[in-house]
Design an enzyme around this catalytic site. Structure first.
Site, PDB file in Angstrom:
ATOM      1  N   ASN A   1      54.461  -3.849  -5.721  1.00  0.00           N
ATOM      2  CA  ASN A   1      53.806  -3.098  -4.358  1.00  0.00           C
ATOM      3  C   ASN A   1      54.099  -4.037  -3.404  1.00  0.00           C
ATOM      4  O   ASN A   1      53.563  -5.015  -3.226  1.00  0.00           O
ATOM      5  CB  ASN A   1      52.424  -3.115  -4.566  1.00  0.00           C
ATOM      6  CG  ASN A   1      51.766  -2.570  -3.511  1.00  0.00           C
ATOM      7  OD1 ASN A   1      52.504  -1.913  -2.425  1.00  0.00           O
ATOM      8  ND2 ASN A   1      50.539  -2.373  -3.462  1.00  0.00           N
TER       9      ASN A   1
ATOM     10  N   LYS B   1      53.753  -3.834  -0.298  1.00  0.00           N
ATOM     11  CA  LYS B   1      52.791  -3.704   0.838  1.00  0.00           C
ATOM     12  C   LYS B   1      53.534  -3.474   2.308  1.00  0.00           C
ATOM     13  O   LYS B   1      54.655  -2.880   2.096  1.00  0.00           O
ATOM     14  CB  LYS B   1      51.822  -4.580   0.964  1.00  0.00           C
ATOM     15  CG  LYS B   1      51.072  -4.854  -0.488  1.00  0.00           C
ATOM     16  CD  LYS B   1      49.812  -5.492  -0.883  1.00  0.00           C
ATOM     17  CE  LYS B   1      49.176  -5.474  -2.170  1.00  0.00           C
ATOM     18  NZ  LYS B   1      47.982  -6.142  -2.325  1.00  0.00           N
TER      19      LYS B   1
ATOM     20  N   HIS C   1      45.053   2.780  -3.667  1.00  0.00           N
ATOM     21  CA  HIS C   1      44.890   1.306  -3.767  1.00  0.00           C
ATOM     22  C   HIS C   1      43.485   0.884  -3.151  1.00  0.00           C
ATOM     23  O   HIS C   1      43.026   1.664  -1.914  1.00  0.00           O
ATOM     24  CB  HIS C   1      46.135   0.673  -2.962  1.00  0.00           C
ATOM     25  CG  HIS C   1      46.247  -0.590  -3.172  1.00  0.00           C
ATOM     26  ND1 HIS C   1      45.541  -1.565  -2.555  1.00  0.00           N
ATOM     27  CD2 HIS C   1      47.183  -1.330  -4.230  1.00  0.00           C
ATOM     28  CE1 HIS C   1      45.880  -2.508  -3.090  1.00  0.00           C
ATOM     29  NE2 HIS C   1      46.799  -2.710  -3.724  1.00  0.00           N
TER      30      HIS C   1
ATOM     31  N   GLU D   1      43.241  -1.117  -0.990  1.00  0.00           N
ATOM     32  CA  GLU D   1      43.401  -1.601   0.616  1.00  0.00           C
ATOM     33  C   GLU D   1      43.257  -0.206   1.410  1.00  0.00           C
ATOM     34  O   GLU D   1      43.173  -0.112   2.528  1.00  0.00           O
ATOM     35  CB  GLU D   1      44.678  -2.197   0.643  1.00  0.00           C
ATOM     36  CG  GLU D   1      44.708  -3.548   0.262  1.00  0.00           C
ATOM     37  CD  GLU D   1      45.905  -4.383  -0.230  1.00  0.00           C
ATOM     38  OE1 GLU D   1      46.795  -3.827   0.254  1.00  0.00           O
ATOM     39  OE2 GLU D   1      45.887  -5.548  -0.684  1.00  0.00           O
TER      40      GLU D   1
ATOM     41  N   GLU E   1      42.791  -2.552 -10.820  1.00  0.00           N
ATOM     42  CA  GLU E   1      43.010  -3.763  -9.728  1.00  0.00           C
ATOM     43  C   GLU E   1      41.717  -4.226  -9.363  1.00  0.00           C
ATOM     44  O   GLU E   1      41.025  -3.535  -8.131  1.00  0.00           O
ATOM     45  CB  GLU E   1      43.844  -3.326  -8.694  1.00  0.00           C
ATOM     46  CG  GLU E   1      45.306  -3.108  -8.929  1.00  0.00           C
ATOM     47  CD  GLU E   1      46.385  -3.307  -7.869  1.00  0.00           C
ATOM     48  OE1 GLU E   1      47.006  -3.886  -8.114  1.00  0.00           O
ATOM     49  OE2 GLU E   1      45.792  -2.563  -6.858  1.00  0.00           O
TER      50      GLU E   1
ATOM     51  N   GLY F   1      45.468 -10.647  -4.053  1.00  0.00           N
ATOM     52  CA  GLY F   1      45.715 -11.538  -2.963  1.00  0.00           C
ATOM     53  C   GLY F   1      44.688 -12.610  -2.974  1.00  0.00           C
ATOM     54  O   GLY F   1      44.953 -13.638  -1.918  1.00  0.00           O
TER      55      GLY F   1
ATOM     56  N   SER G   1      46.852 -10.899  -8.390  1.00  0.00           N
ATOM     57  CA  SER G   1      47.236 -12.250  -8.362  1.00  0.00           C
ATOM     58  C   SER G   1      47.856 -12.481  -9.505  1.00  0.00           C
ATOM     59  O   SER G   1      47.712 -13.474 -10.562  1.00  0.00           O
ATOM     60  CB  SER G   1      45.872 -13.412  -8.251  1.00  0.00           C
ATOM     61  OG  SER G   1      45.431 -13.023  -7.011  1.00  0.00           O
TER      62      SER G   1
HETATM   63  P1  13P Z   1      48.673  -9.438  -5.488  1.00  0.00           P
HETATM   64  O1  13P Z   1      49.407  -9.445  -6.837  1.00  0.00           O
HETATM   65  O2  13P Z   1      49.063 -10.012  -4.179  1.00  0.00           O
HETATM   66  O3  13P Z   1      47.206 -10.187  -5.747  1.00  0.00           O
HETATM   67  O4  13P Z   1      48.210  -7.883  -5.287  1.00  0.00           O
HETATM   68  C1  13P Z   1      47.745  -7.025  -6.210  1.00  0.00           C
HETATM   69  C2  13P Z   1      48.141  -5.786  -5.592  1.00  0.00           C
HETATM   70  O5  13P Z   1      47.399  -5.318  -4.742  1.00  0.00           O
HETATM   71  C3  13P Z   1      49.237  -4.744  -6.095  1.00  0.00           C
HETATM   72  O6  13P Z   1      48.783  -3.478  -5.747  1.00  0.00           O
END
Ligand code: 13P
Length: 254
Positions: free
Chosen positions: A10, A12, A96, A98, A168, A174, A214
């Site tokens: 992903n 982003k 997601h 976010e 997740e 992150g 992560s």
């Molecule tokens: P990270 O791997 O940067 O923690 O992000 C995970 C994520 O949100 C994947 O969709």
């Protein structure tokens, strides 16, 4: 039951078209012809087409990070499932955290998107996960069960089988703070049990459940060794070809 492991990147809101092409080309070189792990790249909308051209005639699949639930019409700024199919997408990340947190996406709205994606022939990667406050309050199971049930409401077993789930935990995204393999396994086993209630036992066994939050080369293998972790949804580490390829390597079932 053998489920094909999957590793999805992903990206982003990262990568202009030039760097996106470079990253996709480096991943393609590293993946070669391997099909033991299904590799999916999810660039931003603006890079979908150029990345599609790079990964054409390779085992790498293309996914988007979001879509609208309506087929077409007056929805300024939105992208439909058919538009994603048109540029070569086979997958779409939905719900997601976010988007749930930053764009007020509810379970009901995620469910509309999941239904629209399946109807259009896309495979949804449906994200669920608790916040730190929810975990500390002992609400992880309640929250995740509610998200799975509501996000997948009304799906037929055949549609459930075409769906991928990504667990997740919000506190692991992150932050560099990964769930331990045991923590992730515990929740992912619960998710599979809920899937069994929504469909049936065989359906639940067929559905891939990814872990995200992560994931790095150093922790991927221990996570992917867990019986209910079928691969990963990778954020930060998917922006680096070498790291992403190492994570893909960690997902193969020896
Ligand atoms: P990270 O791997 O940067 O923690 O992000 C995970 C994520 O949100 C994947 O969709």
């Amino acid at each position: 039951m053998t489920r094909q492991p999957m590793v999805a990147g992903n990206w982003k809101m990262n990568k202009l078209t030039g760097p996106a092409v470079e990253l996709a080309a480096a991943v393609k070189r590293g993946v070669g012809t391997r099909t033991d792990v299904q590799v999916v790249l999810c660039p931003p909308f603006t890079a979908l087409k150029v990345v599609a051209e790079v990964v054409a005639r390779s085992p790498i699949r293309l996914g988007a990070q979001n879509m609208h639930w309506e087929a077409e019409g007056a929805f300024t700024g939105e992208i439909s499932a058919a538009m994603l199919r048109d540029v070569g997408c086979e997958f779409v990340i939905l719900g997601h955290s976010e988007r749930r947190a930053g764009f007020q996406e509810s379970d009901a709205l995620v469910n509309r998107k999941v239904c629209a994606a399946l109807q259009a022939g896309l495979t949804p990667i449906v994200c669920v996960g608790e916040t730190l406050a929810e975990r500390e309050a002992g609400q992880t199971w309640t929250v995740v069960t509610r998200q799975v049930r509501a996000s997948l409401a009304e799906l037929k077993p055949e549609q459930l089988r075409r769906t991928v789930i990504a667990y997740e935990p919000v506190w692991a995204i992150g932050t560099g703070r990964t769930a331990t393999p045991a923590q992730a396994q515990e929740v992912q086993a619960l998710i599979r049990a809920v899937l069994g209630e929504l469909g049936d036992g065989a359906t639940a066994q067929a559905i891939r459940i990814l872990y995200g939050g992560s994931v790095k080369p150093a922790n991927a293998r221990d996570l992917f060794r867990q019986p209910d972790i079928d691969g990963g949804l990778i954020g930060g580490a998917s922006l680096d070809a070498a790291a992403f390829l190492e994570i893909i390597g960690a997902a193969c079932r020896e």
